[in-house]
Enzyme design. Structure first.
Site, PDB file in Angstrom:
ATOM      1  N   LYS A  54       0.855  -1.192   0.000  1.00 11.72           N
ATOM      2  CA  LYS A  54       0.000   0.000   0.000  1.00 11.72           C
ATOM      3  C   LYS A  54       0.887   1.237   0.000  1.00 11.72           C
ATOM      4  CE  LYS A  54      -3.118   2.904   2.434  1.00 11.72           C
ATOM      5  NZ  LYS A  54      -3.525   3.397   3.750  1.00 11.72           N
ATOM      6  N   ASN A 112      -8.905   1.771  10.221  1.00 12.00           N
ATOM      7  CA  ASN A 112      -8.091   1.494  11.399  1.00 12.00           C
ATOM      8  C   ASN A 112      -8.697   2.166  12.630  1.00 12.00           C
ATOM      9  OD1 ASN A 112      -4.514   1.850  12.217  1.00 12.00           O
ATOM     10  ND2 ASN A 112      -6.159   0.912  13.327  1.00 12.00           N
ATOM     11  N   THR A 113      -8.705   3.512  12.632  1.00  6.35           N
ATOM     12  CA  THR A 113      -9.132   4.258  13.810  1.00  6.35           C
ATOM     13  C   THR A 113     -10.554   3.925  14.232  1.00  6.35           C
ATOM     14  OG1 THR A 113      -7.687   6.059  13.071  1.00  6.35           O
ATOM     15  CG2 THR A 113      -9.281   6.572  14.790  1.00  6.35           C
ATOM     16  N   GLY A 140      -8.301   9.301   9.990  1.00  6.28           N
ATOM     17  CA  GLY A 140      -8.569   9.363  11.422  1.00  6.28           C
ATOM     18  C   GLY A 140      -9.666  10.304  11.837  1.00  6.28           C
ATOM     19  N   ALA A 159      -9.724   5.598   4.570  1.00  2.66           N
ATOM     20  CA  ALA A 159      -9.668   6.758   5.471  1.00  2.66           C
ATOM     21  C   ALA A 159     -11.021   7.445   5.596  1.00  2.66           C
ATOM     22  CB  ALA A 159      -8.616   7.776   5.028  1.00  2.66           C
ATOM     23  N   GLY A 160     -11.316   7.841   6.827  1.00  2.00           N
ATOM     24  CA  GLY A 160     -12.503   8.641   7.107  1.00  2.00           C
ATOM     25  C   GLY A 160     -13.683   7.883   7.655  1.00  2.00           C
TER      26      GLY A 160
END
Length: 332
Positions: A175, A284-285, A236, A262-263
């Site tokens: 990635k 992830n977050t 995040g 993301a997001g």
């Protein structure tokens, strides 16, 4: 022309819980009579596994109880996706940062059903070489590791990082992200495209984090990206998909997999990404910072599956005005 065996010659068996009559022969012959391929099933006979290599040698007998199984996935049995010739069932990719420890991270991956995890490349702690490592908890032989270039702000740094990753683990599916600046963590697309071109020429298979820009996504594809990964919102932030129109345009124009990266903040955000036709979602977050990461990982698994099913089903058209569900004709 061979004649069928007489009814008296048939054997009485129990196959997958149901009584069945079958001609004498091998287990492989029985499997073929059911229009199945012996190389694609597993067979248990009278409580014992019959090795696949011996299916043609083991004879069935009167009264045998057999279980014949094969592999299926949840939801659509054949609804897999592929990137660079590698096929996966789970459309959820999970990161490996921000968890309280490796054990929690591993438990969240299991709860999510993810088959791919992103891993950052960092220096070994030479002062404590026996310190626990991620590979002690998440087996790279069972879960595909996707080395990433998190924290890289130039093409050179990203390329160097991935060269080290390939040397460390032999990974070519990677990635790529090249950030523009630290406040927004938005990608620098000029550097990202340049890094993609170099990596592709060196035999890497880059899945690339990018802006939600259909033109930039196509440029990445032309540069050698094996997947494009437009952001839904800043890394995040948990804001969810901010530009559904552009994500949809990227999906419509791409010849490689498209994954929102993301997001994502909660399950409904993941479902939206899938309803737009994306091949998958990376997060992830949203899981790591949930009050209950394992429960959120499970929720994300279900939301990705639900969003994919909704996309395949084809949603109803939207209308400006109400349309009654029940006919008005014959109303009392």
């Amino acid at each position: 022309m061979a004649s069928s065996p007489s009814p008296a010659a048939l054997l009485s068996l129990t196959v997958n819980g149901e009584p069945r009559r079958a001609a004498p022969g091998s287990v492989a012959d029985l499997v073929r009579s059911l229009e199945l391929e012996p190389t694609k099933v597993a067979v248990e006979r009278n409580g014992e596994i019959v090795p696949r290599s011996t299916l043609a040698d083991v004879a069935i007998a009167e009264g045998d109880v057999l279980e014949i199984v094969h592999f299926v996935g949840g939801g659509q049995d054949d609804d897999t996706w592929s990137v660079a010739g590698r096929t996966f069932r789970s459309r959820l990719i999970v990161g490996t940062g921000k968890y309280k420890d490796f054990a929690q991270n591993a438990a969240a991956v299991e709860a999510s059903g993810a088959e791919i995890v992103t891993v950052a490349v960092r220096r070994v702690n030479v002062s404590d070489p026996k310190a626990p490592m991620l590979t002690d908890y998440i087996d790279p032989k069972k879960i595909t590791y996707l080395p990433n270039t998190a924290g890289c702000f130039t093409a050179e740094d990203a390329i160097r990082t991935l060269r080290l990753a390939r040397e460390a683990g032999g990974w070519d599916l990677v990635k790529l992200e090249v950030l523009g600046e630290a406040k927004t963590l938005y990608p620098n697309m000029v550097e990202t495209i340049r890094a993609t071109e170099v990596l592709a020429k060196e035999g890497f298979l880059p899945m690339v984090y990018c802006t939600d820009d259909p033109i930039a996504a196509k440029q990445l594809e032309d540069a050698g990206a094996v997947a494009v990964m437009p952001l839904g919102a800043p890394i995040g932030s948990g804001l969810g998909i901010q530009n559904r129109v552009t994500i949809r345009l990227i999906v419509e124009g791409a010849k490689v997999p498209v994954l929102v990266d993301a997001g994502v903040g909660t399950a409904s955000d993941a479902a939206v990404a899938m309803e737009l036709g994306c091949d998958g979602v990376l997060m992830n977050t949203a899981i790591a910072e949930a009050k209950d990461p394992l429960l959120m990982a499970r929720a994300m698994k279900l939301s990705v599956e639900a969003g994919r099913a909704a996309y395949l089903a084809g949603r109803m058209g939207t209308r400006k005005y109400a349309d009654p569900s029940s006919p008005l004709a014959g109303l009392i």
